[in-house]
Design a protein around this motif. Sequence first.
Motif, mmCIF file in Angstrom:
data_model
loop_
_atom_site.group_PDB
_atom_site.id
_atom_site.type_symbol
_atom_site.label_atom_id
_atom_site.label_comp_id
_atom_site.label_asym_id
_atom_site.label_seq_id
_atom_site.Cartn_x
_atom_site.Cartn_y
_atom_site.Cartn_z
ATOM 1 N N LEU A 842 9.913 30.955 28.320
ATOM 2 C CA LEU A 842 10.880 31.592 29.201
ATOM 3 C C LEU A 842 11.309 30.420 30.354
ATOM 4 O O LEU A 842 12.321 30.358 30.855
ATOM 5 N N GLY A 843 10.333 29.558 30.615
ATOM 6 C CA GLY A 843 10.375 28.778 31.635
ATOM 7 C C GLY A 843 11.555 28.024 31.869
ATOM 8 O O GLY A 843 12.453 27.926 32.777
ATOM 9 N N LEU A 844 11.657 26.934 30.665
ATOM 10 C CA LEU A 844 12.861 26.095 30.602
ATOM 11 C C LEU A 844 14.059 26.933 30.315
ATOM 12 O O LEU A 844 15.150 26.259 30.992
ATOM 13 N N ALA A 845 14.137 27.786 29.620
ATOM 14 C CA ALA A 845 15.529 28.751 29.464
ATOM 15 C C ALA A 845 15.549 29.196 30.805
ATOM 16 O O ALA A 845 16.937 29.149 31.401
ATOM 17 N N ILE A 846 14.838 29.774 31.958
ATOM 18 C CA ILE A 846 15.381 30.250 33.163
ATOM 19 C C ILE A 846 15.922 28.926 33.792
ATOM 20 O O ILE A 846 16.829 29.149 34.493
ATOM 21 N N CYS A 847 15.196 27.741 33.837
ATOM 22 C CA CYS A 847 15.526 26.532 34.382
ATOM 23 C C CYS A 847 17.257 26.311 34.023
ATOM 24 O O CYS A 847 17.868 26.091 34.856
ATOM 25 N N LYS A 848 17.571 26.434 32.793
ATOM 26 C CA LYS A 848 18.772 25.979 32.201
ATOM 27 C C LYS A 848 19.646 27.090 33.017
ATOM 28 O O LYS A 848 21.023 26.586 33.533
ATOM 29 N N GLY A 849 19.423 28.254 33.066
ATOM 30 C CA GLY A 849 20.365 29.474 33.524
ATOM 31 C C GLY A 849 20.443 29.139 34.815
ATOM 32 O O GLY A 849 21.608 29.246 35.377
#
Length: 888
Positions: A842-849
Amino acid sequence: MRPSPEALLTQASREGRGRLKIFLGAAPGVGKTWAMLDDAHRKRAEGVDVVAALIETHGRAETEAKLAGLPQLPRKPVIHKGRVLTEMDLDGLLARKPALALIDELAHTNADGSRHEKRWQDVEEVLAAGIDVYTTLNIQHIETLNETVARITGVRVRETVPDGALETADEIELIDLPPDELVDRLKQGKVYPADQAARALGSFFVKGNLTALRELAMRAAADRVDAQLREHMAANAIAGPWPTQERILVCINESPAAREAIRVARRSADRARAAWIALNVAQARMETLPEADKDRLAGSLRLAERLGAELATLEAEHDVAEAILGYASDRNVRRIVIGRPRRRPLWARWTSEDVAADVLRQSGAFEVTVASEPDEKPKARRFRLPHLGSEPRAWGEALLAVAIAAACSWGAEQLFPVASLSVIFMTAVVVVASRRGLGPAVVAALLGFLAYNFLFTEPRYTFQVSRRGEFLTLGLFLVASLITGNLAARLRGRIEAQAAIADRTNKLYDFSRRVAAAATADDVVWASVSHVATTLRCEAVLLMPRGAELGVVGGFPPEDRLEVRDQSAAQFAWEKGEAAGRGSDTLPTARWFFLPLVAGDRRLGVLGIAYPDDRQLLRTDRRLLDALIDQIALALERLRLTEDLAATQLATETERLRTALLNSVSHDLRTPLVTIIGAAGHLADSEVPPEARRDLAENIREEGERLDRYVQNLLDMTRLGHGALKPRLAPQEVAEVVGGARARMKGVLRGHDLQVDLAPNLPLILADGVLLEQVLVNILDNAAKYAPEGTAITVTARLVAGRAEIAVTDHGPGIPAEDLARVFDMFYRVAGGDRQRAGTGLGLAICKGLVEAMGGTIRAETGRAGWPDGSGTRIVMALPLFNPETAA
C-alpha cells in the motif's frame, strides 16, 4: 460441376504446413495421451523422426511406461509466481525440427514469460514450420462448448481452445471409454490420487455427466469429419449428397403449409438429433404479394428461428427448384421438407413454376418429405386478373401519351412508311408502363391499337381493315405493345421493390447505429422509442419488469403511466410472449398494441405503439416493427451482458483486493506483533542483562513504529477511497519536511547511508507538512526494504519547470519497465526480489493518493547511468510552489 475455388485455395494454403492430429476425449483419464504415444511408437517403427516435445504423465505409471523409448525434448525452466516451472522449449523444438512432435494438452495456459499465452498458439507456430503435431484435447476445453459443459457438470473450465484450432485439424481420433470403465479407473487411482479421486467421483465424474460429455465429444468429432467431407466434395467436384450425417432442409414460402413443414422438420431433427436449415428463396414478386401472404411468410420465418433452425436466403428469379437442390447439395443435406402445394388453376400452370413438383421430379438422391396443414380445407381459387391499378391520373396519362404518339405519327407520316409508325405508339406504351405500371400500360396499348387502326390503316378514319396484310401488322403491334408494356411494368415493380427494401434497410441501419452508440440502458430506451415513433409516425412506449409487474421506462412523447386496460394488455404480452392489445386477438379494444422483446429464451420487456387517430397497425409496418423489436431486444441484451461482465469483473477485483488485504493483515501486520510479543517476553525475564534489555526495548519501539506505519497506511487508504482526506495546504520548507522524515526513519535506515542533497535557496512549497512527511516516510521505507545494506539512499530536491521536484533514489534491484506505471496500484507487488520483501503493497499507492490530493504528481523511474549494475529505483514527486499573491 467444377472444383470449388474456395476449397482449392484452402488446400493451397496448407501447402508446406505440418499436419495436425488431435486425440479428442470426453474427460480426463480416457487414455488420450496413452493412445497418442502408442501411435507415435508405430510411426517411429516406420522410420519417422518422432520427438516428445512435452508430455504430461501426471504420475500415471501406464503413461510413463509408454513414454519410455521415445526421444524427449528437454523442458525449459520458467519462473512463475516465485516457483520454477517447466514449459515446452519452443525454440529448441523449431531448431530440432523433427518430422513429428508430440505436444500434450492443447488447451494449456503457458507460464508468464513464455512467447505465447496459450499452448495452441505454440502448436500453430510449430505447424507453420512444417512439423506434424500430435496433441490431446478434452471436449470441455472447446470454446463454444464451454458453457454447455458448465451447465451439465456444474464445473466451468477456464482453459479453452477456440473452435478454429479444432477446425484446422487434419485428423481427429476420438478416444472413447464407457463411463463405468472410466469410473473404475478413477477408483483404482489410475487418473487422480485417492483423495482427489474421491472428490471427483462426487462432482464431475458422475455417470450422467460422463454420458453427456461422451455424446458431445462424438458430435464434435462427427461435425469435423463432416466438414472435411464437404471440403473434399467441393475440391473434387463431387455433386453429392453423401448422406454421412443427417441434415434436414425445410423450404419456406408464403404457403399456409410452410408452418407445418417447419414443424415436421423440427420433429425430424429432434428425433435424428440432426441440424436443420430453413431456406427461403427471395424473388422480386414477393414485394407484390398480398399483405396476408407477406405476413404469413414473415411469421413462418420467425417460427423457424424460434424453433432453432439455421436461417438461409437465396436469390433466384427462375429455376427455383434447381436453386434449392443446388443449395442442398452444397450443404450435403440428406432430407428436404416442402409444403404440399395448393391446387393451381390451369392458366397458372403455364405462367409460373410449380416448385414442389419440380423438386420432387429432380430430387434424385435426396429424400423429400411433403407436409401439409392437417386441418386445412383447400378453397377453390377463382380466376383473378392481375391488379391493374385505379388511380384516375394514371389513366389520364395513358390517354395523353397515346394522343401525343398519334400527333407525332401524323407529323412523321410524310417521312417514314406507315408500318414504322407503330414504334412510336409502342414507345408511348413503354413510357406509361415505366411510370404507372401494368394497368395503364395495357390501356395505352389498347388505345394505341385503336388509334393506329383509325388514323393510319386503309380505309382511314374507320375501324375497318381492307388489306389482309394489315391484319397481321395490327395483331403484331397489339401483342408487342402488351409484351413490352408488361416487361416495363415488371421492371418498374422490381425497382419499387428494391427501393422499399433499401428504405427498410436504411431505417434498420440508422436504428442499429443509434443503438450501438448508446452507452446506458436509458440511452437505448430513448433511442428505441424515439426511432419507432418517428419511423412509424406513432406514439411509442417501452415497459420493463419492476418486481412482479411491468413499469414504463420510456415513451415518445413522454409517457409515465397507462390506463388499466392497456396495462393489462402489456402484462399479457409480457407473461405469454405474444402480441396483445389493439388489433390483436387479446384485448383488441385497448388503445395500445404491445409486442414482447425477446432475446433467445429471455423476455426483456414489452414495446407498445398507438396512433393518434386510434387506427390499427398496417401489415407493412408490422414487418418493419418486428425487425425493430429484434434490434431493440439485442441492444438491451448486449447491455445486460455488459453489465453482468462489469459486475463479474468488479467482484473479481474485490475478491482480489480482499485476499490481498487478508494476506497483509495475517502476515505483514502480524510479523511486528510477533517481534513485540517475543521481546516483551524476554524483558519479563529478570536475568536479561541491561545491554540486552536496551536492545529488546529498541526492537519493540521499531516494530511498534513499523506497525503504526502499516495501520496508518490502511487508514489513509480508507480515507482516500471515501474522499474524507482533506489536506491542509500551507507553505512548507522542504528541508524541514525531509528532516522530519529522516528522524522518524532513523532506525529503519540504520544499515544505509542516507544522503540529502537539497538545492540552495529552494523556495517554499504549498503542501500539507504532515502528509508530505508521511509520503517521504513511505518512500524511504520502501527504499530501505529493497536496497542492499551498506548502499546509499539519496534524497534530492530541485526546482524544475516551476515546481519543486523531490526525488528518493536507491540502489535496489529496480523495477521492470512494464511495471513502472503499476507500482502505484493498491496491493501491487513487483515480481522477483521485490515480491519477497515484507509489506502491505500500500505504501506507494498511499503516496500517489496523498501527492495528488496536494496538487502534485508522482512517478517511478528505473536504471541510472554510471551505476555498476545499471539498476536502482527513483521515485520523483513534483509539488507546486507557494505563491504569496495567490494565498493573499
